[in-house]
Design a protein around this motif. Structure first.
Motif, PDB file in Angstrom:
ATOM      1  N   ASN A  58       1.078  -1.485  -0.093  1.00  6.38           N
ATOM      2  CA  ASN A  58      -0.277   0.110  -0.037  1.00  6.38           C
ATOM      3  C   ASN A  58       0.765   1.239  -0.082  1.00  6.38           C
ATOM      4  O   ASN A  58       1.308   1.629   1.036  1.00  6.38           O
ATOM      5  CB  ASN A  58      -0.825  -0.083   1.121  1.00  6.38           C
ATOM      6  CG  ASN A  58      -1.932   0.952   1.072  1.00  6.38           C
ATOM      7  OD1 ASN A  58      -1.757   2.127   0.520  1.00  6.38           O
ATOM      8  ND2 ASN A  58      -3.028   0.897   1.884  1.00  6.38           N
ATOM      9  N   THR A 105      -7.896   2.449   1.668  1.00  7.56           N
ATOM     10  CA  THR A 105      -8.395   1.909   2.649  1.00  7.56           C
ATOM     11  C   THR A 105      -9.598   0.901   2.115  1.00  7.56           C
ATOM     12  O   THR A 105      -9.859   1.137   0.926  1.00  7.56           O
ATOM     13  CB  THR A 105      -9.102   2.740   3.739  1.00  7.56           C
ATOM     14  OG1 THR A 105      -9.996   3.542   3.149  1.00  7.56           O
ATOM     15  CG2 THR A 105      -8.026   3.829   4.422  1.00  7.56           C
ATOM     16  N   THR A 162     -16.867   3.665   2.975  1.00  5.87           N
ATOM     17  CA  THR A 162     -15.194   3.607   3.290  1.00  5.87           C
ATOM     18  C   THR A 162     -14.844   3.268   4.738  1.00  5.87           C
ATOM     19  O   THR A 162     -15.183   3.884   5.524  1.00  5.87           O
ATOM     20  CB  THR A 162     -14.723   4.928   2.770  1.00  5.87           C
ATOM     21  OG1 THR A 162     -15.073   4.902   1.280  1.00  5.87           O
ATOM     22  CG2 THR A 162     -13.033   4.930   2.949  1.00  5.87           C
ATOM     23  N   ASP A 163     -13.707   2.458   4.877  1.00  7.79           N
ATOM     24  CA  ASP A 163     -13.354   2.074   6.147  1.00  7.79           C
ATOM     25  C   ASP A 163     -12.064   2.716   6.640  1.00  7.79           C
ATOM     26  O   ASP A 163     -11.116   3.034   5.424  1.00  7.79           O
ATOM     27  CB  ASP A 163     -13.127   0.495   6.423  1.00  7.79           C
ATOM     28  CG  ASP A 163     -14.379  -0.286   6.117  1.00  7.79           C
ATOM     29  OD1 ASP A 163     -15.351  -0.009   6.438  1.00  7.79           O
ATOM     30  OD2 ASP A 163     -14.527  -1.044   5.113  1.00  7.79           O
ATOM     31  N   ALA A 164     -11.780   2.767   7.643  1.00  9.77           N
ATOM     32  CA  ALA A 164     -10.639   3.373   8.304  1.00  9.77           C
ATOM     33  C   ALA A 164      -9.526   2.301   8.569  1.00  9.77           C
ATOM     34  O   ALA A 164      -8.706   2.363   9.413  1.00  9.77           O
ATOM     35  CB  ALA A 164     -10.535   4.046   9.611  1.00  9.77           C
ATOM     36  N   VAL A 165      -9.434   1.619   7.534  1.00 14.30           N
ATOM     37  CA  VAL A 165      -8.279   0.576   7.698  1.00 14.30           C
ATOM     38  C   VAL A 165      -7.404   0.282   6.285  1.00 14.30           C
ATOM     39  O   VAL A 165      -8.104   0.175   5.274  1.00 14.30           O
ATOM     40  CB  VAL A 165      -9.000  -0.982   7.874  1.00 14.30           C
ATOM     41  CG1 VAL A 165      -8.205  -2.264   7.805  1.00 14.30           C
ATOM     42  CG2 VAL A 165      -9.957  -0.802   9.207  1.00 14.30           C
ATOM     43  N   ALA A 166      -6.177   0.262   6.451  1.00 17.38           N
ATOM     44  CA  ALA A 166      -5.372   0.175   5.056  1.00 17.38           C
ATOM     45  C   ALA A 166      -5.301  -0.942   4.732  1.00 17.38           C
ATOM     46  O   ALA A 166      -5.545  -2.080   5.238  1.00 17.38           O
ATOM     47  CB  ALA A 166      -3.989   0.474   5.768  1.00 17.38           C
ATOM     48  N   GLN A 208       1.193  -3.719   4.192  1.00 19.03           N
ATOM     49  CA  GLN A 208       1.834  -2.761   4.773  1.00 19.03           C
ATOM     50  C   GLN A 208       3.009  -2.850   4.479  1.00 19.03           C
ATOM     51  O   GLN A 208       3.654  -1.664   4.265  1.00 19.03           O
ATOM     52  CB  GLN A 208       1.393  -2.672   6.360  1.00 19.03           C
ATOM     53  CG  GLN A 208      -0.128  -1.886   6.402  1.00 19.03           C
ATOM     54  CD  GLN A 208      -1.135  -2.826   5.693  1.00 19.03           C
ATOM     55  OE1 GLN A 208      -1.609  -3.953   6.083  1.00 19.03           O
ATOM     56  NE2 GLN A 208      -1.731  -2.110   4.514  1.00 19.03           N
ATOM     57  N   THR A 211     -10.347  -5.811  10.244  1.00 17.75           N
ATOM     58  CA  THR A 211      -9.011  -5.957  10.197  1.00 17.75           C
ATOM     59  C   THR A 211      -8.419  -6.905  10.948  1.00 17.75           C
ATOM     60  O   THR A 211      -8.982  -7.314  12.076  1.00 17.75           O
ATOM     61  CB  THR A 211      -8.523  -4.344  10.640  1.00 17.75           C
ATOM     62  OG1 THR A 211      -7.135  -4.261  10.668  1.00 17.75           O
ATOM     63  CG2 THR A 211      -9.086  -4.148  12.072  1.00 17.75           C
TER      64      THR A 211
END
Length: 448
Positions: free
Chosen positions: A28, A33, A46-50, A54, A88
């Protein structure tokens, strides 16, 4: 000969950063996300998870892949009553072998849960869903169906036909939040015969787009460290003979009752073959039949030793098997046993000195991407589909006067962009797909 080729391969990868198990992961680099649908709402949340992977770190013998287990493509909904969302995995670290080795002893069976990792950090499961037949009660037990009872574990349900209604457009679903694919990770609506309409309401994509004229991409690695490819490869193991579909050597048995296994072993009875429990509903409905004269048929592990674009000297490879309609074909990816020594594990920390892989994701040229625009003519929407990319692409809908009417993107780690046409008039338009370096333009007709 195979051992010699493997030795040559491992010698060629002594410079670790040329080893595909280090360089292939989709890291990423854009901050993308995850996104998900909920039932009844075709607008993704939309989620707050990359998303994607990573970090990638490596030592002399191991590569460590850190991921949240969330793809860039939109997940959900799961319409079979599955209450879970793709959740996640909190920076899970997977320790994979840099130099995989063949298991020369008794083959290791695949198990429930993770048996591999796709290049975007999403988990691979085998065929099973934890449900099996219980003879004493004449019903199926276990898993999400009847968690309070245990089946006999003799006739084990195949998740692909049994849980089809619970897979999202990308052919995946979560188990207690752990989002995973059991099968070829290409969207349902891209199959030649579409067996699930989930993409009509909740469009998404998958890890790659099948191209029958090109060797399928390397899409992940099994827990023995050997690579996993898509559905198509070279006809011959030496890289010659053109591109063909890789075929499973497992076929349905010619049975009407379930009393013995394919090898003749007498076992606890399962249900008779019926419309409720058709052939293929249980894993034991299949038998292995070797095809020694045709190199496009895979072995008992669903792989073969062969040359690929990433391994020009050859390596053992698994393939995601599909039938002639591009519908998933048992054993789907890896299994029912591993070819190599299963050494990959999930760890909580890294206890040795490592180097972080920092080279940029591979560059790409739009002329090499398999970009499709459909439907054409279009009415309600147009879908722009490409091979998976390592950066964002800009998508523009342009009228005949050159005015940009609508814009969208194909995001890193995704393959699909949808443009809604509800406010667009009939006529001739152009779709422009552009990277930072070049662009391609396609003519389309809108006729409502």
């Amino acid at each position: 000969m195979k051992k010699l080729l493997l030795l040559l391969l491992f010698a060629s990868t002594s410079h670790s950063q040329t080893n595909p198990i280090i360089t292939t992961w989709l890291r990423n680099t854009t901050g993308i996300t995850g996104r998900h649908y909920v039932s009844g709402n075709s607008t993704p949340i939309t989620d707050a998870v990359a998303a994607n992977v990573q970090t990638v770190q490596y030592s002399t013998n191991w590569v460590y892949v850190t991921t949240n287990g969330i793809p860039a493509y939109i997940t959900g909904p799961f319409l079979d009553g599955n209450p879970s969302l793709a959740t996640t995995q909190n920076g899970a670290i997977f320790k994979m072998p840099l130099n995989p080795t063949q298991n020369t002893g008794t083959a290791t069976a695949t198990t429930g849960g993770n048996i591999g990792l796709f290049k975007n950090g999403v988990a691979l499961f085998d065929y099973r869903d934890g449900v099996s037949w219980k003879n004493s009660t004449q019903t199926i037990c276990g898993g999400p169906v009847q968690p309070a009872c245990m089946g006999d574990g003799v006739w084990n349900r195949d998740a692909i036909p049994a849980e089809r209604n619970g897979f999202d457009c990308a052919k995946a679903h979560p188990a207690m939040g752990n989002y995973h694919h059991h099968q070829n990770p290409s969207a349902f609506n891209l199959d030649l015969v579409v067996i699930s309409t989930i993409c009509d309401t909740y469009p998404s994509d998958g890890l790659y787009v099948i191209n029958t004229s090109q060797h399928s991409p390397l899409i992940g690695f099994a827990y023995d460290g050997f690579p996993i490819y898509g559905a198509y490869g070279y006809a011959n193991a030496d890289g010659t003979g053109g591109i063909v579909r890789m075929k499973s050597s497992y076929q349905l048995r010619n049975i009407t009752t379930r009393t013995v296994y394919a090898d003749g072993t007498n076992v606890t009875d399962g249900p008779a073959v019926s419309t409720t429990y058709p052939l293929g509903y249980f894993r034991e409905d299949y038998e292995y039949v070797a095809h020694p004269s045709d190199a496009s048929y895979l072995d008992v592990h669903n792989g073969r030793f062969c040359i690929t674009p990433e391994y020009p000297l050859g390596i053992y490879c698994y393939f995601t098997t599909v039938d002639s309609n591009h519908n998933s074909a048992y054993p789907y990816v890896v299994g029912p046993t591993f070819y190599g020594n299963k050494t990959a594990v999930k760890v909580t920390s890294i206890s040795e000195s490592t180097t972080q892989y920092t080279l940029a994701n591979a560059d790409f040229n739009l002329s090499n991407l398999n970009i499709k625009i459909y439907p054409n003519p279009a009415q309600d929407f147009i879908a722009i589909q490409s091979d998976m990319i390592a950066d964002n692409l800009d998508v523009s809908l342009i009228d005949e006067l050159g005015k940009v009417i609508k814009t969208n993107k194909i995001l890193q780690g995704s393959t699909l962009s949808i443009i809604d046409l509800s406010t667009v008039y009939n006529g001739v338009y152009f779709v422009k797909v552009a990277s930072a370096k070049d662009s391609k333009t396609f003519k389309i007709i809108i006729n409502k």
